[in-house]
Design a protein around this motif. Structure first.
Motif, PDB file in Angstrom:
ATOM      1  N   PHE A 294       6.853  -1.872 -38.491  1.00  0.00           N
ATOM      2  CA  PHE A 294       7.911  -1.853 -38.512  1.00  0.00           C
ATOM      3  C   PHE A 294       8.871  -1.124 -37.740  1.00  0.00           C
ATOM      4  O   PHE A 294       8.723  -0.201 -37.162  1.00  0.00           O
ATOM      5  CB  PHE A 294       7.839  -1.160 -40.635  1.00  0.00           C
ATOM      6  CG  PHE A 294       7.354  -2.052 -41.846  1.00  0.00           C
ATOM      7  CD1 PHE A 294       8.251  -2.526 -42.225  1.00  0.00           C
ATOM      8  CD2 PHE A 294       5.935  -2.469 -42.239  1.00  0.00           C
ATOM      9  CE1 PHE A 294       7.931  -4.200 -42.400  1.00  0.00           C
ATOM     10  CE2 PHE A 294       5.922  -2.705 -43.324  1.00  0.00           C
ATOM     11  CZ  PHE A 294       6.575  -4.124 -43.594  1.00  0.00           C
ATOM     12  N   PRO A 295       9.670  -2.211 -37.832  1.00  0.00           N
ATOM     13  CA  PRO A 295      11.409  -1.727 -37.092  1.00  0.00           C
ATOM     14  C   PRO A 295      11.726  -1.081 -37.718  1.00  0.00           C
ATOM     15  O   PRO A 295      12.076  -1.241 -39.465  1.00  0.00           O
ATOM     16  CB  PRO A 295      11.593  -3.054 -36.629  1.00  0.00           C
ATOM     17  CG  PRO A 295      11.447  -3.886 -37.598  1.00  0.00           C
ATOM     18  CD  PRO A 295      10.156  -3.822 -38.526  1.00  0.00           C
ATOM     19  N   VAL A 297      14.487   0.579 -39.765  1.00  0.00           N
ATOM     20  CA  VAL A 297      16.304  -0.429 -39.848  1.00  0.00           C
ATOM     21  C   VAL A 297      15.851   0.601 -41.372  1.00  0.00           C
ATOM     22  O   VAL A 297      15.849   1.001 -41.831  1.00  0.00           O
ATOM     23  CB  VAL A 297      15.645  -1.499 -40.442  1.00  0.00           C
ATOM     24  CG1 VAL A 297      17.628  -2.051 -40.837  1.00  0.00           C
ATOM     25  CG2 VAL A 297      15.670  -2.309 -38.914  1.00  0.00           C
ATOM     26  N   LYS A 298      17.076   1.652 -40.938  1.00  0.00           N
ATOM     27  CA  LYS A 298      17.187   3.038 -42.534  1.00  0.00           C
ATOM     28  C   LYS A 298      18.327   1.651 -43.089  1.00  0.00           C
ATOM     29  O   LYS A 298      19.136   0.910 -43.536  1.00  0.00           O
ATOM     30  CB  LYS A 298      17.533   3.252 -41.709  1.00  0.00           C
ATOM     31  CG  LYS A 298      16.987   5.158 -41.306  1.00  0.00           C
ATOM     32  CD  LYS A 298      17.486   6.084 -42.161  1.00  0.00           C
ATOM     33  CE  LYS A 298      16.409   6.705 -43.013  1.00  0.00           C
ATOM     34  NZ  LYS A 298      15.238   7.200 -42.043  1.00  0.00           N
ATOM     35  N   SER A 299      17.659   2.204 -44.964  1.00  0.00           N
ATOM     36  CA  SER A 299      18.920   1.157 -45.541  1.00  0.00           C
ATOM     37  C   SER A 299      19.868   2.178 -45.519  1.00  0.00           C
ATOM     38  O   SER A 299      19.652   3.702 -45.364  1.00  0.00           O
ATOM     39  CB  SER A 299      17.886   0.983 -47.380  1.00  0.00           C
ATOM     40  OG  SER A 299      17.364   0.385 -46.684  1.00  0.00           O
TER      41      SER A 299
ATOM     42  N   LYS B 103      19.241  -4.823 -49.981  1.00  0.00           N
ATOM     43  CA  LYS B 103      18.149  -3.634 -49.690  1.00  0.00           C
ATOM     44  C   LYS B 103      19.501  -2.982 -48.742  1.00  0.00           C
ATOM     45  O   LYS B 103      18.566  -1.673 -48.729  1.00  0.00           O
ATOM     46  CB  LYS B 103      17.030  -3.980 -48.878  1.00  0.00           C
ATOM     47  CG  LYS B 103      15.891  -4.728 -50.350  1.00  0.00           C
ATOM     48  CD  LYS B 103      15.396  -5.708 -49.487  1.00  0.00           C
ATOM     49  CE  LYS B 103      14.341  -6.435 -50.680  1.00  0.00           C
ATOM     50  NZ  LYS B 103      12.751  -5.983 -51.234  1.00  0.00           N
ATOM     51  N   GLY B 104      20.728  -3.148 -48.341  1.00  0.00           N
ATOM     52  CA  GLY B 104      21.601  -1.863 -48.192  1.00  0.00           C
ATOM     53  C   GLY B 104      20.723  -1.897 -46.792  1.00  0.00           C
ATOM     54  O   GLY B 104      21.344  -0.619 -45.667  1.00  0.00           O
ATOM     55  N   ILE B 105      20.222  -2.783 -46.066  1.00  0.00           N
ATOM     56  CA  ILE B 105      20.495  -2.842 -44.632  1.00  0.00           C
ATOM     57  C   ILE B 105      21.451  -3.845 -44.032  1.00  0.00           C
ATOM     58  O   ILE B 105      22.383  -4.668 -44.396  1.00  0.00           O
ATOM     59  CB  ILE B 105      19.317  -3.686 -44.265  1.00  0.00           C
ATOM     60  CG1 ILE B 105      18.049  -2.985 -44.796  1.00  0.00           C
ATOM     61  CG2 ILE B 105      19.095  -3.929 -42.277  1.00  0.00           C
ATOM     62  CD1 ILE B 105      17.167  -3.715 -44.809  1.00  0.00           C
ATOM     63  N   PRO B 106      21.984  -2.322 -42.931  1.00  0.00           N
ATOM     64  CA  PRO B 106      23.724  -3.190 -42.877  1.00  0.00           C
ATOM     65  C   PRO B 106      23.196  -4.648 -41.544  1.00  0.00           C
ATOM     66  O   PRO B 106      22.669  -4.104 -40.729  1.00  0.00           O
ATOM     67  CB  PRO B 106      24.002  -2.048 -41.775  1.00  0.00           C
ATOM     68  CG  PRO B 106      23.280  -0.990 -41.493  1.00  0.00           C
ATOM     69  CD  PRO B 106      21.625  -1.516 -42.725  1.00  0.00           C
ATOM     70  N   ALA B 110      19.907  -5.026 -35.034  1.00  0.00           N
ATOM     71  CA  ALA B 110      18.941  -4.323 -36.062  1.00  0.00           C
ATOM     72  C   ALA B 110      18.350  -5.075 -37.101  1.00  0.00           C
ATOM     73  O   ALA B 110      17.124  -5.440 -37.229  1.00  0.00           O
ATOM     74  CB  ALA B 110      19.328  -3.060 -36.765  1.00  0.00           C
ATOM     75  N   LEU B 114      14.847  -7.770 -37.708  1.00  0.00           N
ATOM     76  CA  LEU B 114      13.981  -7.099 -39.059  1.00  0.00           C
ATOM     77  C   LEU B 114      13.762  -8.668 -39.511  1.00  0.00           C
ATOM     78  O   LEU B 114      12.942  -9.142 -39.807  1.00  0.00           O
ATOM     79  CB  LEU B 114      14.742  -6.327 -39.563  1.00  0.00           C
ATOM     80  CG  LEU B 114      14.336  -5.866 -40.527  1.00  0.00           C
ATOM     81  CD1 LEU B 114      12.305  -5.402 -40.774  1.00  0.00           C
ATOM     82  CD2 LEU B 114      14.821  -5.010 -41.674  1.00  0.00           C
ATOM     83  N   TYR B 117      11.449 -10.397 -37.280  1.00  0.00           N
ATOM     84  CA  TYR B 117      10.502 -10.461 -37.272  1.00  0.00           C
ATOM     85  C   TYR B 117       9.227 -10.648 -38.318  1.00  0.00           C
ATOM     86  O   TYR B 117       8.697 -10.896 -38.563  1.00  0.00           O
ATOM     87  CB  TYR B 117      10.713  -8.170 -37.462  1.00  0.00           C
ATOM     88  CG  TYR B 117       9.008  -7.542 -37.386  1.00  0.00           C
ATOM     89  CD1 TYR B 117       8.670  -7.920 -36.170  1.00  0.00           C
ATOM     90  CD2 TYR B 117       8.848  -7.681 -38.564  1.00  0.00           C
ATOM     91  CE1 TYR B 117       7.106  -7.217 -36.295  1.00  0.00           C
ATOM     92  CE2 TYR B 117       7.400  -6.507 -38.651  1.00  0.00           C
ATOM     93  CZ  TYR B 117       6.839  -6.840 -37.589  1.00  0.00           C
ATOM     94  OH  TYR B 117       5.291  -5.319 -37.934  1.00  0.00           O
TER      95      TYR B 117
END
Lengths: 1184, 292
Positions: A294-295, A297-299, B103-106, B110, B114, B117
């Motif tokens: 998994f890359p 990537v932070k929520s 889901k809160g991914i800005p 990145a 994702l 991917y």
């Protein structure tokens, strides 16, 4: 199978609680509306109509019929949409059922459902009329037939048409919202069509196009008086029948079309566009080994991140809205609506306003706003329920985005949608300005009005829409409730709820958006507007937070479950915030309510003038006969403060005792808006000090001897402006302050006397000296000669003095003005105007000059050296008036689009200035006595003279057009007459439809029949006898006497008919034969019927003349026609094949039946009686 | 990593008891939830996915009390429902962007990486610019996986995902799951025994709202060794055989005879031959109540 579907459909609705909800709502609405109109909830003084007259029922049915339209998608649309949504559609294919069976069963059952609701509504109306709380006066015995007629001729066909449209749209688009959109579009079509109707003099196309037949009915009842409307049943003229048949045919064709193209396989639009429903297939590579990493990537879940997320999500939502076909269609329809409204000319004069920014921000935006509001209601439902409908809800509900984020994203999407629609308005508005060749784009004005003022209201609606839609989770019920609420809220005052703090999202000033002026902007109303918007915005946030609590996630929950969940969620931060906001909202509401209440005394006084007046009379009638001195001179210093919207004035009157007795008691009345103090040089004693009526009685120690005079000093300031209310007429720019701020002497005079002129009970003519101060940069325009103008302490002072005496009625203007100067017949003309308003200067000055010429040539000289024309903002009115040597003209007369050809229109700016200047002779030099009919001398004569001036300037045909506008004004005006219509010579000030409309027609007719020269000679004699005369003042019969002297006996009937009675002709051509005589000669043989009757008493009709004689004629059919005795002159003419009107002769008739024959030189097409439209007749269409 | 269920009960309004004091503990790896239709599988899955609340009981994921604090669980949750739709007129890329935001991914590179991917992983990269509502069943299912993977979930709930997939797609799909399951909990409900056999290191058999057995698939084969008997019979005698023996399953052979599999601690005689135990046998044996 047909029956099976029918039955199951009916069963579905009978089991649906929402259906009962609609039934009850409409039943109650009907009952409440009828009972309310009949006065069950207190007197609605605005109308004295019978509530359940056929026209009354009709207007209720039309009003609530619009709400009923929203039931169509809900019931008719849903009946098929249900099948589509559940996929039953495709299964039906395999059942032994025909298309027609399926469609008709679905439509008929659901349509019957809607009709039952409609019938419940009618029952509600009947019940409302029969309720015991309803006062008897406004109710007729219930006639079932009237209800039946309206139902079968209007309501049923309208529901059928709309129902079929909605059904077709939903079946073919497989989209229920398209059904809603089609209802909205029907609305818009109605609005634009009725607008076309209004402008067309003959009714015309609009009457047919308007799909509900409402415009046609209004058109054909336009000349009915209220009483006629009460008794007469609805007119079923050819046009109305044609309208009904046309739209019924459209309905049938639509149904046939649907039958042809419908297929159980669905996808009409896909088939149409050639797209197929085939899904994308992809060959899947078989099981290779997979390594997943998994890359990183932070929520992120900080507050700014949440806001960003909501913003991002809202973009996806708004994209969805914009991409939908329905939205596009609405936008296009909205643009068409705006353009239609903008293209409309003033229906009365045929002139257009320049497309100034405020005109675009007025009516067009008003209508488009309704569209935006309904779309907000609808898309709130769409966005709330979209995930569920797309069955993506389980993915979204399990995502870690909180309810707040999800709701906020929908809110933002709604606001973005509103902004897009507002941009559409702005683009259309500017586009229209470019199209019209108007290039003064006021972008700031647009942006402020649309994106600050209007948007703030829409945003609050967005909160409410989300709240309702989120609570009900059913777009249809939500939309319906919101529409219902919107209508209900705007009608709260009718239900007795008048406090603004209870009227959700309403503007404190109802026509706030319609008062925008180039001179004064929005003025003082802006502050109260924002005060209330802020109040409702807080409320919006509260309900938004409550919506978060009531958000639904996961599986269907019962309402109790949601309530428990909401209660569970009500803790921590959100609970504190809600409680805090609720507290703030309540305190704020309390505060602004207190601020508004401080003003209620004022509101009461202005709102109850009639009852106050009668109260005053009972209290003080003993004082009525006390003789009072007259005001002969006014000296005042007036300080205007445009920045703070306030003023201060001080000065003194010279009062002379013109009676034969000493006067020791003074009665003084002061203005309600002002705080006034009066004082005298000598000692006085205060006898009465009544602050309710601002009425004071003083006893003078030293009586004023006959012929002697005293000084009365006063100072006046306006009551303090409050947060919500401005208590002065002072504007930031373009102030138009009237002399009614000054105290007046004597008892409220309410009768008729020849010892006062029509505009003053305490003064004849006065000399006037005014010193006016205002902000530097503003110019003061005050009556009389400008003696001096200087600057002092950053203020500009102007000293004015009258060299001729004037009436004690005047106005003072102050604003940033440009001045245009001219010179004519020895007088200077000065026009003070708002800088960009140069468009009509030429016509205004032209009107002044032409009027000066005509009046001086025919009657006497203009009395002053200077005439000043001053522009005032439209927020103060759209009228024009004359006082002393000032003509005050509303802004809108400076903005007529002069490029519209004058032959077909009225040059309104020219007309207005010519009219007003004529008052310098009729009103200012000749002042009629304060008796009924005074306005016949001032207004009627002035309108006649203006028609003549107009004729000189623009030709006979234009003058006739001008007169037909006056005729229309009269005939239309009398339709809302609630009392006995007086003849012209006793007309009062309120009935301008008689004094202006009928007056112009009557004088012009007389002048045409006896000749302009003779007519003007009589008027000149009258003028010379009374100009600048003091009491006793002239009365209408004095003028009629002069006219009678110049009128031959054969025409004296005109003076009796036109001025002393209310007489109508009822003429018609019964037969015309046209034959060619060869050699370009033709022969017309025509038969026509003339009849004339008099209106007597309250809407009675009499065929007797003063001596009680009448005449009769028996038609071939056996019907007997009656008429007053006839020795009348009737103009005859014909229209030739080139469309030219050719006048034949003024024919003297001596009976009802007439037969004439003429040999003419061009080929006639139509024979016409009264071709110049001079005779007063309510139905002219049969005159040819 | 541990998911703990304690005494979960749920009774629907219509009286159906979907979950009946259900308790169990699940650790990292792939857990198959097997049961017939109506066993309560979906209710359990929805409950774990925070879509539904039980009437009573507690559920903990590590330290998170998921009934009290569903939002915290959702941050670590991946859920693929049995059936789902998508928004119309949105491409896979757009829709994944939408889910990523949820889901809160800005936004940013990145996030785009994702999305690419997961698209590659689910073999949807080539069709990323196509509307998802036009996807075939398998592609849509893979899209479901793609959205699930976005936030790197720790607990993954997959409700009957392989129904309607062609073998190749199913294979790929299961491979992906298998790979994720190495470090996370995957709960996988199905009524197809095959799915479990290949992948799961843990298995729960459910019926009537209860977990009847919670075992490792390998262990259950062991447990059945020597207890499965098989025989071909005439179809007319099936009823007779069913009343005489614990018949687990029966199936036609090519010659119109019927092969029956029977559970028996001992050789039932009558010409039964010992059978190779299969997972399916275990499943039926549990449902039939043959295994205590």
């Amino acid at each position: 199978m047909f029956l099976t579907i029918l039955k199951s459909e009916i069963k579905y609705w009978l089991k649906n609680p929402a259906y009962y909800f609609y039934l009850i709502i409409f039943f109650l609405l009907g009952a409440a509306a009828m009972a309310g109109a009949a006065g069950a909830f207190g007197e609605d003084s605005s109308s004295v109509k019978t509530a359940n007259s056929p026209m009354g029922i009709f207007s209720f049915v039309m009003l609530f019929g619009k709400l009923m339209l929203f039931l169509l998608p809900v019931i008719v649309g849903v009946s098929v949409y249900r099948d589509h949504k559940s996929g039953v559609y495709r299964l039906l294919y395999s059942f032994p059922i025909t298309k027609s069976g399926y469609l008709s069963a679905k439509f008929l059952s659901s349509f019957a459902g809607v009709n039952i609701i409609a019938l419940f509504f009618l029952c509600g109306l009947m019940l409302g009329a029969a309720l015991p709380v309803v006062p008897a006066g406004r109710i007729l015995p219930v006639e079932i037939s009237a209800y039946a007629e309206i139902y079968f001729i209007f309501l049923l066909p309208n529901l059928l048409l709309s129902g079929i449209i909605v059904f077709t749209v939903v079946v073919l688009s497989e989209n229920i919202y398209a059904g809603f959109i089609s209802v909205v579009l029907l609305f818009l079509l109605r609005e634009s069509a009725s607008r076309i109707t209004v402008s067309a003099e003959t009714g015309g196309l609009g009457l047919l196009i308007e799909p509900f037949g409402e415009a046609a009915v209004h058109y054909f009842t336009r000349n009915n008086t209220i009483v006629q409307n009460d008794i007469i049943s609805l007119p079923l003229t050819g046009t109305i029948v044609l309208n009904r048949v046309l739209w019924l045919t459209v309905s049938i064709f639509l149904a046939a079309f649907l039958y042809r193209v419908f297929s159980f396989e669905g996808g009409f639009f896909r088939r149409l566009s050639g797209r197929t429903n085939n899904s994308i297939e992809q060959s899947s590579a078989a099981g290779e080994k997979i390594k997943i990493y998994f890359p990183e990537v932070k929520s992120v879940w900080g507050i700014p991140d949440k806001l960003k997320t909501a913003w991002y999500l809202s973009n996806a939502e708004i994209k969805y809205i914009i991409k939908s076909r329905s939205f596009l269609i609405v936008v296009i329809a909205g643009i068409i609506l705006i353009s239609t409204i903008l293209m409309q000319a003033n229906p009365q004069t045929g002139t257009k306003l320049l497309p100034v920014t405020w005109s675009i921000l007025g009516l067009p935006v008003f209508f488009f706003s309704m569209l935006i509001t309904v779309l907000t209601f609808m898309y709130a439902g769409v966005l709330i329920n979209r995930a569920k409908i797309c069955r993506i809800d389980s993915l979204i509900d399990t995502s870690p985005a909180g309810d707040g984020i999800l709701l906020l994203s929908k809110f933002l999407a709604l606001v973005k949608m509103q902004i897009i629609l507002l941009l559409v308005i702005m683009a259309s508005g500017i586009g229209f300005q470019i199209y019209s060749g108007y290039y003064r784009f006021e972008l700031i004005q647009y942006i402020f009005a649309l994106f600050v003022l209007h948007l703030s209201g829409f945003v609050i609606w967005a909160f409410a829409s989300l709240f309702v839609q989120n609570l009900f989770r059913n777009s249809y019920i939500g939309l319906f409730l919101l529409v219902l609420a919107a209508i209900g809220i705007s009608n709260l005052p009718h239900a007795g709820i008048e406090k603004m703090i209870f009227r959700f999202n309403q503007n404190p000033e109802p026509d706030f958006f319609m008062k925008l002026s180039d001179l004064s902007g929005y003025g003082y109303s802006l502050l109260p507007f924002f005060v209330y918007k802020a109040y409702w915005f807080i409320f919006g946030i509260i309900i938004f937070l409550l919506s978060i609590l009531f958000s639904k996630r996961g599986l269907t929950e019962t309402f109790t479950e949601r309530l428990t969940n909401a209660a569970l969620k009500f803790r921590g931060k959100i609970a504190y915030v809600i409680l805090f906001l609720c507290g703030g909202f309540t305190a704020y509401g309390y505060f602004i309510n207190a601020a508004a209440t401080g003003n209620e005394e004022m509101m009461f006084k202005t709102g109850n003038q009639e009852s106050l007046k009668s109260e005053f009379t009972t209290r003080y009638s003993a004082l009525k006969e006390i003789k009072q001195p007259r005001i002969t001179a006014v000296n005042a210093k007036i300080e205007l403060y445009p920045e703070s919207n306030s003023m201060y004035a001080e000065g003194f009157y010279t009062l002379i005792n013109r009676t034969l007795y000493p006067i020791d008691t003074l009665l003084v009345r002061t203005g309600f808006d002002e705080i006034t103090a009066v004082s005298f040089e000598d000692e006085i004693e205060s006898l009465i000090d009544d602050s309710l009526f601002n009425f004071y009685v003083f006893k003078l120690r030293k009586p004023i001897a006959p012929g002697d005079s005293i000084k009365m000093s006063f100072n006046i300031k306006n009551r303090q402006n409050t947060l919500l209310v401005k208590n002065s007429n002072i504007l930031n720019n373009g102030t138009y302050l009237k002399s009614d701020i000054f105290p007046r002497i004597g008892y409220i005079f309410d009768g008729s006397t020849i010892f006062n002129h029509y505009q003053g009970s305490d003064a004849d003519l006065i000399s006037l000296e005014l010193l006016t101060g205002t902000s530097e940069g503003q110019t003061v325009i005050a009556p009389g000669k400008t003696i001096k103008r200087w600057n002092e302490n950053n203020r500009t002072y102007t000293l004015n003095k009258t060299d001729e005496k004037v009436k004690f009625v005047f106005g003072i203007h102050s604003g940033i003005y440009e001045v245009y100067k001219d010179y004519h017949l020895g007088s200077f003309i000065e026009v003070y105007y708002h800088k960009p308003h140069t468009n009509n200067l030429k016509q205004i000055v032209d009107g002044i000059k032409q009027s000066m010429s005509y009046n001086s040539d025919n009657f006497g000289a203009y009395p002053f050296r200077v005439i000043k024309v001053a522009e005032f903002p439209r927020s103060e009115g759209s009228y024009a008036t004359t006082a002393a040597n000032i003509v005050s003209i509303s802004e809108i007369r400076f903005l007529t689009d002069i490029r519209t050809p004058v032959d077909n229109n009225i040059d309104i700016s020219f007309y207005v200035s010519a009219h007003e200047l004529s008052h310098q002779w009729w009103g200012n030099q000749v002042m009629p006595a304060d008796v009924p009919g005074a306005h016949m001398i001032t207004e009627s004569l002035t309108e006649y003279i203006t028609a003549r001036i107009y004729e000189k300037r623009y030709g006979k045909q234009s003058a006739e057009r001008f007169l037909s506008v006056q005729m229309e004004r009269y005939l239309k005006g009398r339709t809302s007459e609630t009392g006995e219509e007086p003849p012209l010579y006793t007309v009062d000030a309120e009935r301008s439809y008689i004094s202006y409309g009928k007056g112009a027609v009557a004088f012009y007719l007389l002048s045409e029949y006896i000749g302009e020269e003779r007519f003007n000679r009589a008027v000149k004699k009258f003028f010379e006898k009374y100009k600048f005369g003091g009491p006793p003042y002239p009365v209408p019969v004095d003028l009629l006497g002069f006219l009678e002297n110049e009128t031959p006996d054969s025409l004296k009937y005109l003076i009796s008919d036109m001025f002393k009675n209310v007489v109508f002709y009822d003429n018609r051509v019964s037969e015309t034969r046209i034959s060619s005589l060869g050699g370009g000669k033709y022969r017309i043989d025509a038969e026509f019927l003339i009849s004339k009757y008099r209106e007597t008493g309250f809407k009675g009709r009499s065929y007797n003349d003063d001596s009680g004689k009448s005449t009769e004629y028996t038609l071939f059919s056996g019907d007997v026609l009656r008429s007053m005795p006839l020795r009348d002159y009737i103009g005859l003419g014909y229209i030739d094949k080139d469309g030219k009107l050719i006048y034949l002769k003024n024919y003297r008739t001596d009976g009802i039946y007439n037969s004439v024959s003429f040999v003419v030189d061009s080929e006639p097409v139509k024979f016409i009686i009264d071709p110049n439209n001079l005779l007063i007749e309510t139905e002219k269409n049969d005159n040819m | 990593m541990k998911l703990t269920l304690k005494n979960i009960s749920k009774t629907y309004k219509n009286g159906v008891k979907a979950l009946d004091a259900l308790s169990c503990e699940i650790t990292a790896g792939m857990t198959g939830l097997l049961g017939p239709n109506g066993a309560g599988k979906s209710t359990l899955m929805r409950t774990l996915a925070t879509l539904q609340k039980p009437d009573s009981g507690d559920i903990f994921f590590n330290e998170i009390d998921i009934l009290k604090d569903p939002l915290s669980l959702r941050k670590q949750l991946g859920y693929l429902p049995q059936e789902f739709g998508v928004y119309p007129k949105m491409t896979a890329e757009e829709l994944l962007g939408y889910f990523a935001a949820l889901k809160g991914i800005p936004s940013g590179k990145a996030k785009d990486d994702l999305i690419h991917y997961v698209l590659e992983l689910t073999n949807l990269y080539d069709v990323r610019k196509k509307y998802v509502d036009g996807y075939s069943g398998g592609m849509k299912q893979r899209f479901g996986i793609a959205q699930l993977l976005l936030s790197g979930p720790k607990l993954i709930i997959v409700d009957e995902p392989t129904a309607g997939l062609d073998p190749a797609e199913r294979n790929r799909f299961l491979n992906i799951l298998r790979e994720i399951a190495r470090t996370n909990i995957i709960i996988f409900s199905t009524h197809i025994v095959e799915d479990i056999k290949d992948l799961c290191n843990d298995m729960a058999i459910m019926n009537n709202g209860r977990i009847l057995k919670h075992v490792h698939p390998v262990d259950c084969i062991k447990e059945l060794r020597g207890k499965i008997w098989t025989k071909n019979i005439n179809p007319d005698r099936l009823e007779e055989a069913e009343s005489a023996h614990e018949v687990l399953s029966s199936g036609y052979n090519r010659d119109d005879s019927v092969n029956i599999r029977v559970f028996s601690e001992h050789d039932p005689g009558e010409g039964f031959a010992i059978g190779q135990p299969a997972l399916e046998d275990y499943y039926f044996a549990v449902l039939n109540g043959n295994l205590k």
